[in-house]
Design a protein around this motif. Structure first.
Motif, PDB file in Angstrom:
ATOM      1  N   GLN A   8      53.949 -11.118 -22.042  1.00  0.00           N
ATOM      2  CA  GLN A   8      52.911 -10.351 -21.546  1.00  0.00           C
ATOM      3  C   GLN A   8      52.736 -10.390 -19.860  1.00  0.00           C
TER       4      GLN A   8
ATOM      5  N   LYS B  32      49.687  -5.315 -18.995  1.00  0.00           N
ATOM      6  CA  LYS B  32      50.353  -4.938 -19.969  1.00  0.00           C
ATOM      7  C   LYS B  32      50.096  -5.646 -21.498  1.00  0.00           C
ATOM      8  N   GLU B  33      50.225  -5.065 -22.484  1.00  0.00           N
ATOM      9  CA  GLU B  33      49.988  -5.371 -23.782  1.00  0.00           C
ATOM     10  C   GLU B  33      51.227  -6.490 -24.085  1.00  0.00           C
TER      11      GLU B  33
ATOM     12  N   GLU C 122      53.931  -8.073 -25.818  1.00  0.00           N
ATOM     13  CA  GLU C 122      55.396  -7.407 -26.369  1.00  0.00           C
ATOM     14  C   GLU C 122      56.325  -8.415 -27.021  1.00  0.00           C
TER      15      GLU C 122
ATOM     16  N   ALA D  64      64.210  -7.064 -28.855  1.00  0.00           N
ATOM     17  CA  ALA D  64      63.837  -5.872 -28.192  1.00  0.00           C
ATOM     18  C   ALA D  64      64.996  -5.268 -27.399  1.00  0.00           C
TER      19      ALA D  64
ATOM     20  N   ASN E  75      57.414  -6.522 -33.755  1.00  0.00           N
ATOM     21  CA  ASN E  75      56.744  -5.483 -33.147  1.00  0.00           C
ATOM     22  C   ASN E  75      55.306  -5.701 -33.754  1.00  0.00           C
TER      23      ASN E  75
END
Length: 128
Positions: free
Chosen positions: A39, A43-44, A46, A61, A110
């Motif tokens: 993080q 921002k979120e 991920e 990712a 995700n």
């Protein structure tokens, strides 16, 4: 008591490398999938990478494919994240998390909200 303890964060120049470690205790390691999430400020959270402790299947990712490598040492109940060719945009707090679904990496990478346990995080700062 379940514990996930991250270590290995720090300050590194762009292009450099770091290796993060996640030491797990309090649950049957082989029954879980272990993921790394990050993080960045504003921002979120991920998903970065995930590994099944049962069969060592791995997921990444797109942003880190070819640069990061996840691995596990089941004898030590520890998961590692080798981060190479680091970029300033990799700067974030990195969290280790576990979910009691050994084959669930493809989903949980995700869907971080579905993870069962979280560590407190370790800060990675990449300078340009």
């Amino acid at each position: 008591e379940v514990q996930l303890v991250e270590s290995g964060g720090g300050l590194v120049q762009a292009g450099g490398s770091l290796r993060l470690s996640c030491a797990a205790s309090g649950f049957t390691f082989d029954d879980y999938a272990i993921g790394w999430f990050r993080q960045a400020p504003g921002k979120e959270r991920e998903g970065v990478s995930c590994i099944s402790a049962r069969d060592s299947n791995t997921y990444y990712a797109d942003s880190v494919k070819g640069r990061f490598t996840i691995s596990s040492d089941n004898a030590k109940n520890t998961v590692y994240l080798q981060m190479d060719s680091l970029k300033p945009e990799d700067t974030a707090v990195y969290y280790c998390a576990a979910v009691g679904d050994a084959i669930g990496c493809y989903y949980y990478i995700n869907h971080p909200g579905g993870m069962d346990y979280w560590g407190k995080g370790t800060l990675v700062t990449v300078s340009s």
